[in-house]
Design an enzyme around this catalytic site. Sequence first.
Site, short mmCIF file in Angstrom:
data_model
loop_
_atom_site.label_atom_id
_atom_site.label_comp_id
_atom_site.label_asym_id
_atom_site.label_seq_id
_atom_site.Cartn_x
_atom_site.Cartn_y
_atom_site.Cartn_z
CB CYS A 1 -4.08 -4.37 -1.09
SG CYS A 1 -3.18 -5.80 -1.67
CD GLU B 1 0.26 -3.48 -1.33
OE1 GLU B 1 1.10 -4.39 -1.40
OE2 GLU B 1 -0.96 -3.69 -1.30
#
Lengths: 487, 487
Positions: free
Chosen positions: B264, B227
Site C-alpha cells: 500500500c 485503509e
Amino acid sequence: MYSNVKLHEINAKMESLKLAFNQYQDISLSRRITCMHDIGNRLLKNKDELVKIAMQETHLPAARLLNELKRTVFQLTSYADTCKNGYWMDIRIQIPTEKNKPVIKKMNVPLGPVLVFGAGNFPFAYSTAGGDTACALAAGCSVVVKAHPQHAATSTAVAKIIDEAIKENNMPPHLFMHVHVTDLSLVKILVMHPVIKAVGFTGSYTAGKQIFDWGNSREQPIPVFAEMGSTNPVYILPGKMKESAETYAVELSKSILTDAGQFCTKPGIIVIQNDDYAGTFIKTLQEKINDAIPVSMLNEGIYQNYELKKKLSTDQKEVKKISTTTQSNEPLVGTALLTSITAKEFMANKILRQEVFGPYCLIVLCNDINEMKQVATQMEGQITCTLGATIKEAEQQKELLKILQSTCGRFIFNGVPTGVEVCPAMQHGGPFPATTYSMFTSVGADGIKRFTRPLAFQNVAEELLPDALKEINPLKLWRLVDDQYTK
Amino acid sequence: MYSNVKLHEINAKMESLKLAFNQYQDISLSRRITCMHDIGNRLLKNKDELVKIAMQETHLPAARLLNELKRTVFQLTSYADTCKNGYWMDIRIQIPTEKNKPVIKKMNVPLGPVLVFGAGNFPFAYSTAGGDTACALAAGCSVVVKAHPQHAATSTAVAKIIDEAIKENNMPPHLFMHVHVTDLSLVKILVMHPVIKAVGFTGSYTAGKQIFDWGNSREQPIPVFAEMGSTNPVYILPGKMKESAETYAVELSKSILTDAGQFCTKPGIIVIQNDDYAGTFIKTLQEKINDAIPVSMLNEGIYQNYELKKKLSTDQKEVKKISTTTQSNEPLVGTALLTSITAKEFMANKILRQEVFGPYCLIVLCNDINEMKQVATQMEGQITCTLGATIKEAEQQKELLKILQSTCGRFIFNGVPTGVEVCPAMQHGGPFPATTYSMFTSVGADGIKRFTRPLAFQNVAEELLPDALKEINPLKLWRLVDDQYTK
C-alpha cells in the site's frame, strides 16, 4: 443588524479561512499562546458589557453569565497553556536500533479549518469563543463560527473582541471568522464545503445527527463532533439510600434545578429500588422540587422545547406527576417537574428515554437489583452515569458497574453529574447518541485532539523538522522517546 | 471445506462475542500480554506449515511469507508489551486544588467487539492474526475476523492456532471468532450488527467506502477504520537529481518492484522537473524496470485488478509507455510498467491519480517548481508523500513541504515509502481517501487506540477503580498526573 452571510460570499470566505490556516502554521506556539491569553483578557475586560448584552438576549441572570464568561476565559487560557508541554500532541520518537533503519518522529498536526456551531445553552462557554473554538485555535486551526441565532448580538460582541485580539497580535487576518446563517441550505453548504476539515457542534439530536450525516456524505468525509444530549441516569442502591436518602436527595435536587436544569449533564432519570428508605428520598425530592424558585429559561426556543418534551413525557399514561413548582408570572419559566414510573413500564416505552432539557426528572422504581440492571442495559449512550452506593455494596455489584461504565463517558460515584471540571482528566463525550465520537472529549485540553491528526516524519533533517520534533527538544514538550516520556 | 457462516447463526455468534468481551474485561493486563505472546509463539512454531499453506493459495514466495509471518508475530508481541507501560491508554489524573472538587481519573477503555476484514495483500500481517486483531486484543476487545476468500485456508490455519492459544490460556472461549462470508448481504449484516462497535479494513476504495457508509448508516454509527489505497507520490527537486539521479532511481525501482509492487506504500507516481539530470534518472529507472524479474502476483483477484487498472491508465492517450518487463510464462505475472506524462496532461485527467496496485509507476514531468506545486496541490489524501531534495533546496521550498505534509500521514525525506516500521512513532493512515480516519494509525501500537474510548472516573473509591488508576500505580503505567508524566 446581524446580516446573514450570502451564498455568493461563501467561497471567498472559505478561501480566506484556508489561507489563514496556512499562515497560522508558520506562527510559533508561544505566539499562539499569547494570542489566546489576549482574547481571554479582553473578554474579561469587557465582561460588564458582554454580560449586559447576553442578559438582554437570554434571560440568564448576571451571576451565571459572569461565571460562564470566566469559565470561557479559563478554557481559552488553560488550553493555550497546554501548548507549553504539548501532551495532546502525542509526540513519539523512534531511535532505530538497527543501523539501516530510519529515524521516525510523529506528532499531532492541525487538521485544517474548523466550523464551530454556537450552542444555544451556553452563549459564552460553548459558543463564539467557547470550548470548540479554544480547542481549534490551540490545535493550530483557523475557525469559522456560525452564531447561534438566539444570542446573535452576544456572539457578535464576542467575535469583535476576538477580531481585535487577532489584529493586535498580528495573527492572520481571517484566522477567526463569524457568520450569521439561518437558512438551512446555507448551513449545509458550510458543512459540505471542501475547505472545512472538521465540525464542532453542541445541541439537539436532530440537528447534530443531520450535520453528522452531511459530514459523512461529503466527497471527502469529515468528522462532525456533535454532542447531542444525555439523560445522565443516576442509580442508587439500597445501602446508600439507608445511609443518606435525605442528603443525597437534596444534592440531586440542586443538580436538577440549578439554572433551570439547562445543562447537558443534568440528571434526568433516577433509578432506585422501591424500599422504605426510597420513600424518604422521594419525599425530600418532592419537597425540593415543590419549593423550587421559578427561573426563566435561556430563550424562547429552549423554553418551547422544554414544555413540548415535558408534555410528551407526561402524556405517556404510565407516568405519574409527583411534584411540581407553582406557576410564575415571569417570562419563559419552565416549571420544574418530578415524575415517577415503574421499571417495567419504563422499559416498555422508548419515549421516556429521551432527554427533557430543563428542570425535569423521572424516577424509575425497580423491584430489585435485577430490574435495575435490566433498566441499565436498555439505556443508550450517555455523557455521564452516576452510581449512589456504599463501597461495600458497589463491590458486590460489579456487573451493574460494568453496564453503567460501558454506556457512558464519565462515571460518577456518590455525586452529581452537573459541574463539568475543565481539566485534562475530564471526559465529556459518551457512546452514541450522546455524542458522535465517543473517542474524543469536548471539555478539557484533550479536546484539542479532535482537530488534529498524527503526521510522521521519516528521515527528515533537523533543519526541516518542526521545533516540536527537533533533537534538543527546544520547546520542552512531553515526548515519548522509545518507551520513556521525557521533556 | 471453509463453510460460510449462515444467516441464522449470526445472532448467536454475536452474542458469544459480546459475552466474551464482557468476560475479557475481568482478565488482567498481564494475562492479556501472556496470551498474545502465546499466539505469537504458536505461529512461529507452526511457521513451516503456515507458509506452505499460504504458498498454495497466494503465489507468494516462501521468504516473503516467512518475513510477513515474523512481522505478524512482532506486531502481536510488541503491541502486547505496550500494555506494560500503557502509553496508549492516555491516563490522566487530576488532583483537585480546591477542597470541594472531586478527583477525576481518565483512561482509554475497550470500545467493544471488533470486526476485522482479512486483507487480500497480506495473508498474515493484515489478516487473521494481523495488525487489526493484535490492536483489538491488546485494547481489550473481542474480535471476529472475516476471512479473505483468496487465502481462506491460511486464515483457517491461523485461526486454529489462535483458538488453541485462547483455550490454553483460559481466555473467554469466543474472544476470537473466525467466519467465512462471501455473500455481500451477509457481510453487511455483520457490519450493521449492534454488537459490533468498530471495524478494521484494508483493501480497495470501493469496498472500504461501502463498509464505511454502512457503519455510518447504522442506528448507532460506528467507526470503520478503512485503509483504501494511496499512490504515495515521490517529488524530486533538481538539486537532488543532480546529486544522485542514478542511485535514487535504483532505490526507487526496488521500492516499485519488490514483491511485485503489492504494498500500500508502493510509489505509484514520481513527480520531477524535466531537466538534464532527469534524463539520467529516467534512463536508470527504465533499465531497472526493463530488467525486472517477473514475479507472480499474490492471487487471481489482485492480478486481474492490476491488469485492469494498468490498462485504464495506459488507455489515456497522453500516457506514454516508456519501459516494461518482458512477458513471462509463469502464472499471474503482472508485467512491470513505467509510463510518463507531462504535468499539464496529468492535471487534466483525474483517472491518472488512481492507485494501480502492482509494479506500475507513472513519471510526471514538470516544467518548473510552480508546476510541481500545482500537481502536489491537486493530489488527494495519501498514506505517504516523499520528497527527494538537498537540505538546502528543501529549506527554500517551504511551501511545497507544507503542501506535501498536508496531504499525507507520513512524510519521507530522501528515502522510499515502502518499508513500514512497526514502532510507536509510525503513522500509517492519511487524509481521505487514503484512509477513513486520518486521526488514527493502523500500524504501531497507537493503532490500539482505534478500539478504545476514554472513560473518566469521578470521585470513585480506590476499591472500585481499575488497577490502572489506583493511587499507588500498581501496574507502573505512564500517567499524566496534573501536568507531569510519571510511572
